[in-house]
Design an enzyme around this catalytic site. Sequence first.
Site, short mmCIF file in Angstrom:
data_model
loop_
_atom_site.label_atom_id
_atom_site.label_comp_id
_atom_site.label_asym_id
_atom_site.label_seq_id
_atom_site.Cartn_x
_atom_site.Cartn_y
_atom_site.Cartn_z
N HIS A 159 20.51 -19.55 -4.60
CA HIS A 159 21.43 -21.16 -4.48
C HIS A 159 22.32 -21.10 -5.70
O HIS A 159 21.99 -22.48 -6.27
CB HIS A 159 20.77 -22.49 -4.36
CG HIS A 159 20.41 -23.78 -3.84
ND1 HIS A 159 21.49 -24.75 -4.60
CD2 HIS A 159 20.91 -24.35 -2.79
CE1 HIS A 159 21.42 -25.77 -3.75
NE2 HIS A 159 21.19 -25.41 -3.12
N GLY B 78 19.03 -29.68 -5.07
CA GLY B 78 18.18 -31.17 -4.79
C GLY B 78 17.23 -31.38 -4.68
O GLY B 78 16.71 -32.79 -5.16
N VAL B 79 16.50 -31.08 -4.07
CA VAL B 79 15.08 -31.11 -3.38
C VAL B 79 14.19 -30.85 -4.67
O VAL B 79 13.45 -31.66 -4.74
CB VAL B 79 14.44 -30.87 -1.98
CG1 VAL B 79 15.16 -31.16 -0.63
CG2 VAL B 79 15.15 -29.08 -2.32
N GLU C 42 12.00 -32.98 -6.96
CA GLU C 42 10.46 -32.76 -6.77
C GLU C 42 10.10 -33.14 -8.60
O GLU C 42 9.03 -33.48 -9.14
CB GLU C 42 10.44 -31.10 -6.30
CG GLU C 42 9.12 -30.69 -7.52
CD GLU C 42 8.17 -30.71 -6.49
OE1 GLU C 42 6.38 -30.90 -7.10
OE2 GLU C 42 7.74 -31.36 -5.14
N ILE D 101 23.74 -23.18 -8.71
CA ILE D 101 23.72 -25.41 -8.77
C ILE D 101 22.10 -25.96 -8.29
O ILE D 101 21.55 -24.79 -7.39
CB ILE D 101 24.00 -25.49 -7.71
CG1 ILE D 101 25.81 -25.77 -8.11
CG2 ILE D 101 24.38 -27.23 -7.52
CD1 ILE D 101 26.52 -26.69 -6.94
#
Length: 236
Positions: free
Chosen positions: A138, A147-148, A152, A144
Amino acid sequence: MEATALTNNIISAFSPHSSQTSSNHNFLLPTTTASLKNHKRILSSKLSISNPRSQFNRTVTACVASVNGGVEETVKDVVPIEKQFPAYPTVMDINKIREILPHRFPFLLVDRVIEYNAGVSAVAIKNVTINDNFFPGHFPERPIMPGVLMVEAMAQVGGLVMLQPEVGGSRENFFFAGIDKVRFRKPVIAGDTLVMRMTLIKLQKRFGIAKMVGKAYVGGEVVCEGEFLMATGTSE
């Protein structure tokens, strides 16, 4: 006239383009002739002179004193960049964090707590490095932080608030129950330091439900924000 000439001399001593530079920076030093005549006042000013060709940056501290008609100049180098930024404080180190949170590699996403208000809020950091295990996928050509995983990490900071005696949460029965109004403002990349603040705004101990708001920053700019719902049982 005396002050203007003095300004030109100070700047030209440190700039390879003295005529151009001095004309652009005459306003940086006081130009009050009266202040040079009273033999009492010392005028101090800082000039930041940058040479784009050599990338040479210095701060010139010009202390101008009219003492028996003399002029005194003091030049100081800037503090090296590696000494300009103090380290984040440590309120909880990684060992203390591991005592509170049940997460372990590769899902422990909090490195240090830098501020903690018991039962109210916590601020913690995550050092994002190219060695983080999610970067190979990723993305391979543009690393990057997902976002998840930012969400978290923020939830884990919330856990540091919830799993404390002041709140009474149980490590064995603590869950991330929901998110709302989450927005991702800027990408987080390898080399960034993610600074996360989580604040408890509502707690229903009877039902074991808590609502928190959080923001994550990089370099002082918001990169992620949202509302979080936590479910926590009790140890009784």
